[in-house]
Design an enzyme around this catalytic site. Structure first.
Site, short mmCIF file in Angstrom:
data_model
loop_
_atom_site.label_atom_id
_atom_site.label_comp_id
_atom_site.label_asym_id
_atom_site.label_seq_id
_atom_site.Cartn_x
_atom_site.Cartn_y
_atom_site.Cartn_z
N SER A 241 0.86 -1.18 0.00
CA SER A 241 0.00 0.00 0.00
C SER A 241 0.90 1.23 0.00
O SER A 241 1.74 1.39 0.89
CB SER A 241 -0.87 -0.05 1.25
OG SER A 241 -1.68 1.09 1.34
N LYS B 107 -0.88 -0.79 -4.50
CA LYS B 107 -2.13 -0.09 -4.17
C LYS B 107 -1.79 1.35 -3.87
O LYS B 107 -0.94 1.63 -3.02
CB LYS B 107 -2.77 -0.77 -2.96
CG LYS B 107 -3.78 0.06 -2.18
CD LYS B 107 -4.57 -0.81 -1.21
CE LYS B 107 -4.75 -0.16 0.15
NZ LYS B 107 -5.52 -1.01 1.07
N LEU B 108 -2.43 2.27 -4.59
CA LEU B 108 -2.20 3.69 -4.35
C LEU B 108 -3.31 4.24 -3.47
O LEU B 108 -4.50 4.04 -3.76
CB LEU B 108 -2.19 4.47 -5.66
CG LEU B 108 -1.15 4.08 -6.72
CD1 LEU B 108 -1.28 5.01 -7.94
CD2 LEU B 108 0.27 4.15 -6.15
N LYS B 109 -2.93 4.94 -2.43
CA LYS B 109 -3.91 5.66 -1.63
C LYS B 109 -4.32 6.89 -2.43
O LYS B 109 -3.45 7.59 -2.99
CB LYS B 109 -3.28 6.08 -0.30
CG LYS B 109 -3.05 4.90 0.64
CD LYS B 109 -4.37 4.34 1.13
CE LYS B 109 -4.18 3.38 2.29
NZ LYS B 109 -5.49 2.90 2.80
N ASP C 255 -7.16 2.95 -3.17
CA ASP C 255 -7.94 2.93 -1.92
C ASP C 255 -8.20 4.36 -1.49
O ASP C 255 -7.28 5.13 -1.25
CB ASP C 255 -7.14 2.18 -0.84
CG ASP C 255 -7.93 2.03 0.46
OD1 ASP C 255 -9.09 2.48 0.53
OD2 ASP C 255 -7.36 1.45 1.41
N GLU D 175 -11.10 0.66 -3.79
CA GLU D 175 -11.46 0.26 -2.43
C GLU D 175 -12.13 1.43 -1.69
O GLU D 175 -11.58 2.53 -1.65
CB GLU D 175 -10.17 -0.18 -1.73
CG GLU D 175 -10.32 -0.72 -0.33
CD GLU D 175 -8.95 -1.15 0.25
OE1 GLU D 175 -7.97 -1.29 -0.53
OE2 GLU D 175 -8.86 -1.32 1.47
N ASP E 288 -14.00 -2.13 2.26
CA ASP E 288 -13.12 -2.36 3.42
C ASP E 288 -13.92 -1.93 4.66
O ASP E 288 -14.59 -2.76 5.30
CB ASP E 288 -11.82 -1.56 3.20
CG ASP E 288 -10.89 -1.53 4.41
OD1 ASP E 288 -11.24 -2.09 5.47
OD2 ASP E 288 -9.80 -0.91 4.33
N LYS F 204 -10.23 -7.77 6.96
CA LYS F 204 -9.34 -7.45 8.09
C LYS F 204 -9.99 -8.06 9.32
O LYS F 204 -11.08 -7.62 9.72
CB LYS F 204 -9.21 -5.94 8.28
CG LYS F 204 -8.49 -5.22 7.14
CD LYS F 204 -8.48 -3.72 7.38
CE LYS F 204 -7.77 -2.98 6.25
NZ LYS F 204 -8.01 -1.53 6.32
N GLY G 94 -4.54 -4.83 5.60
CA GLY G 94 -3.49 -4.66 6.61
C GLY G 94 -3.76 -3.41 7.42
O GLY G 94 -4.47 -2.50 6.97
O1 SMG Z 1 -0.68 -2.86 6.66
O2 SMG Z 1 0.28 -2.22 4.83
C1 SMG Z 1 -0.59 -2.12 5.68
C2 SMG Z 1 -1.60 -1.00 5.53
C3 SMG Z 1 -2.48 -1.19 4.36
O3 SMG Z 1 -3.50 0.66 3.32
C4 SMG Z 1 -3.51 -0.10 4.26
N1 SMG Z 1 -4.43 -0.03 5.24
O4 SMG Z 1 -7.62 1.25 4.45
O5 SMG Z 1 -6.69 -0.52 3.82
C5 SMG Z 1 -6.66 0.53 4.47
C6 SMG Z 1 -5.46 0.96 5.26
C7 SMG Z 1 -5.83 1.26 6.69
C8 SMG Z 1 -4.72 1.78 7.52
S1 SMG Z 1 -4.12 3.28 6.95
C9 SMG Z 1 -3.22 4.01 8.17
MG MG Z 2 -8.66 0.22 2.87
#
Ligand code: SMG
Ligand code: MG
Length: 371
Positions: A138, A164-166, A192, A217, A242, A266, A294
Site C-alpha cells: 500500500s 495499491k495507491l492511496k 484505496d 477500495e 473495506d 481485516k 493490513g
Molecule cells: O498494513 O500495509 C498495511 C496497511 C495497508 O493501506 C492499508 N491499510 O484502508 O486498507 C486501508 C489501510 C488502513 C490503515 S491506513 C493508516
Molecule cells: Mg482500505
C-alpha cells in the site's frame, strides 16, 4: 479443544517508529501506537495485536479506547465466563456493543494460547490451503508525482506483486495515470480512497476506468453501502469494500445489493479470525474474491493475518507486506518477501511471539487485569 482458565490478561502499549511517514486521505502516520494483548493460561500464553490506530480516523475505534474497553468491559466478562475456548469468547463478549477491534484482540489472544497449548498452527485450525501469501504493498499519498514514482519503483524492485495507491480528491487520476505511464499496463494496480468521496464524485471516478485497475477500495462513507451499489452501476472498475464490511452479515448484504464485487478482509474490523473466516465463506459462496487487508501490523498481527490469507478464496494479492515496509525493527523475527510472497508461519498458534528485549525497549505502558 478443551476449555482453559484465563488466569490474567496483560495489555501492553508499544510505540513503533515507521521507516517513513504513511499518508492516507484521513491523515499521516509516523508511528504505530500498538496495543498488544497477552492471555496468561496454565498451558501457554497467547498473543494478539489490536489493529485500532492512535486516532479515531480510519474507524471509530482507536487504541486508547480499545485498551479501556478491553480492561474495563471485555476481560471482566471473559473471566465471568469461566473456562473458555476461543469459540466461546465472542458469545461471552456479545452484550458489549461494537468495539470489534478490541473484541478481536481478546479472542485472538485466547485462540493463540489455546492453539499453542494444543500444538496446532492457526493456519491449520482455520483450514488454510496455501503455504505462501502473495504480497502487495500500500503506497501512501506523496507530495509529488516524481516522489511517488520513485517509491513505487523501489517496491517493484523489491518484488511486490501488486501496487495499491492511496487516493483522495486532488490525488487520484494523475498519480494513477503516471504510474501506468511509467510502469506499463502489466503491473497489478489498485486504489484505496478510505471513504474520501461522495456519490456526487461518480463522474470524476469514472475517469479511473481507463487504467485497468483491479479494484477501487471504499470510495464512499462506510455507512453508504447503497451509494456504493449506485456507484458500482456507473463504474467499470470493480468496487471493493473495506470499512463497510464489519461482519459476515454486512458482507452478505453488500454483495446481495451489488455494493461490491470484491471484499477486503481485516480480522480486527470484523471482530476476530473466526468471524473473518465466516466473511471468507460468505464471499466464497457468492463467488466474490477476497484479499487480506493490513493495519500496519507488527509481526504479531502479520503472522495471524498470513494464516487467514492462506484460505482458498483469498485469490487477490494481499496488503501483507514484509516487516521492513514499515519497521526497521519488528517486534518478532521479521517477515521477508521472496518471489513476491511471504511464507505462512507453521508453528503452533500464530507461530510467533514478541522478542522479549525488543518488546522491553519499545514498551511505553502496561496493565495487568486479574479476575
Ligand atoms: O498494513 O500495509 C498495511 C496497511 C495497508 O493501506 C492499508 N491499510 O484502508 O486498507 C486501508 C489501510 C488502513 C490503515 S491506513 C493508516
Ligand atoms: Mg482500505
Amino acid at each position: 479443544m478443551t476449555p482453559m482458565k484465563i488466569e490474567a490478561v496483560e495489555l501492553l502499549r508499544v510505540r513503533m517508529p515507521l521507516v517513513s511517514p504513511f499518508r492516507t486521505s484521513f491523515g499521516t502516520q509516523t508511528h504505530r501506537d500498538v496495543l498488544l494483548v497477552r492471555a496468561h493460561t496454565a498451558g501457554a500464553e497467547g498473543w494478539a495485536e489490536c489493529v485500532a490506530l492512535s486516532d479515531p480516523l480510519y474507524s471509530s475505534e482507536y487504541a486508547s479506547a480499545a485498551h479501556r474497553v478491553i480492561a474495563d468491559h471485555l476481560v471482566p466478562r471473559l473471566f465471568a465466563a469461566g473456562d473458555v475456548t476461543a469459540a466461546l469468547v465472542a458469545p461471552a463478549l456479545e452484550p458489549v456493543r461494537g468495539h470489534r477491534m478490541a473484541k478481536a484482540a481478546v479472542e485472538t489472544a485466547v485462540l493463540d494460547a489455546q492453539l499453542k497449548a494444543a500444538g496446532v498452527a492457526l493456519r491449520d485450525h482455520l483450514g488454510a490451503t496455501q503455504a505462501r501469501v502473495v504480497s502487495g504493498v500500500s503506497v501512501g499519498i506523496h507530495d509529488s508525482i516524481p516522489q511517488l514514482l520513485e517509491g513505487v519503483a523501489g517496491y517493484l524492485e523489491a518484488g511486490y506483486a501488486r501496487i495499491k495507491l492511496k487516493i483522495e480528491p486532488g490525488w487520484d487520476v494523475a498519480p494513477v495515470a503516471a504510474v501506468r505511464e511509467r510502469f506499463g499496463d502489466d503491473i497489478l494496480l489498485q486504489v484505496d480512497a478510505n471513504s474520501a468521496y461522495t456519490r456526487a464524485d461518480a463522474r470524476h471516478l469514472r475517469k479511473l476506468d481507463r487504467y485497468d485497475l483491479l479494484l477501487i477500495e471504499q470510495p464512499l462513507d462506510e455507512e453508504d453501502v447503497a451509494g456504493h451499489a449506485e456507484l458500482a452501476r456507473l463504474l467499470d472498475t470493480p468496487i471493493c469494500l473495506d470499512e463497510s464490511i464489519v461482519s459476515a452479515r454486512a458482507a452478505y448484504e453488500a454483495i446481495r445489493t451489488g455494493a461490491c464485487s470484491i471484499v477486503n478482509i481485516k480480522p480486527g474490523r470484523v471482530g476476530g479470525y473466526l468471524e473473518a473466516r465466516r466473511v471468507h465463506d460468505v464471499c466464497a459462496a457468492a463467488g466474490v474474491p477476497v484479499w487480506a487487508g493490513g493495519m500496519l501490523e507488527t509481526g504479531i498481527g502479520r503472522a495471524a493475518n498470513l494464516a487467514l490469507a492462506a484460505l482458498p478464496n483469498f485469490t487477490l494479492p494481499s496488503d501483507i507486506s514484509a516487516s521492513d515496509r514499515y519497521y526497521a525493527q519488528d517486534l518478532t523475527e521479521p517477515f521477508r518477501l521472496s518471489d513476491g510472497a511471504i511464507d505462512v508461519p507453521t508453528g503452533p498458534g500464530i507461530g510467533v511471539a514478541p522478542i522479549p528485549e525488543i518488546l522491553q525497549d519499545l514498551l511505553v505502558d502496561k496493565e495487568l487485569v486479574r479476575p
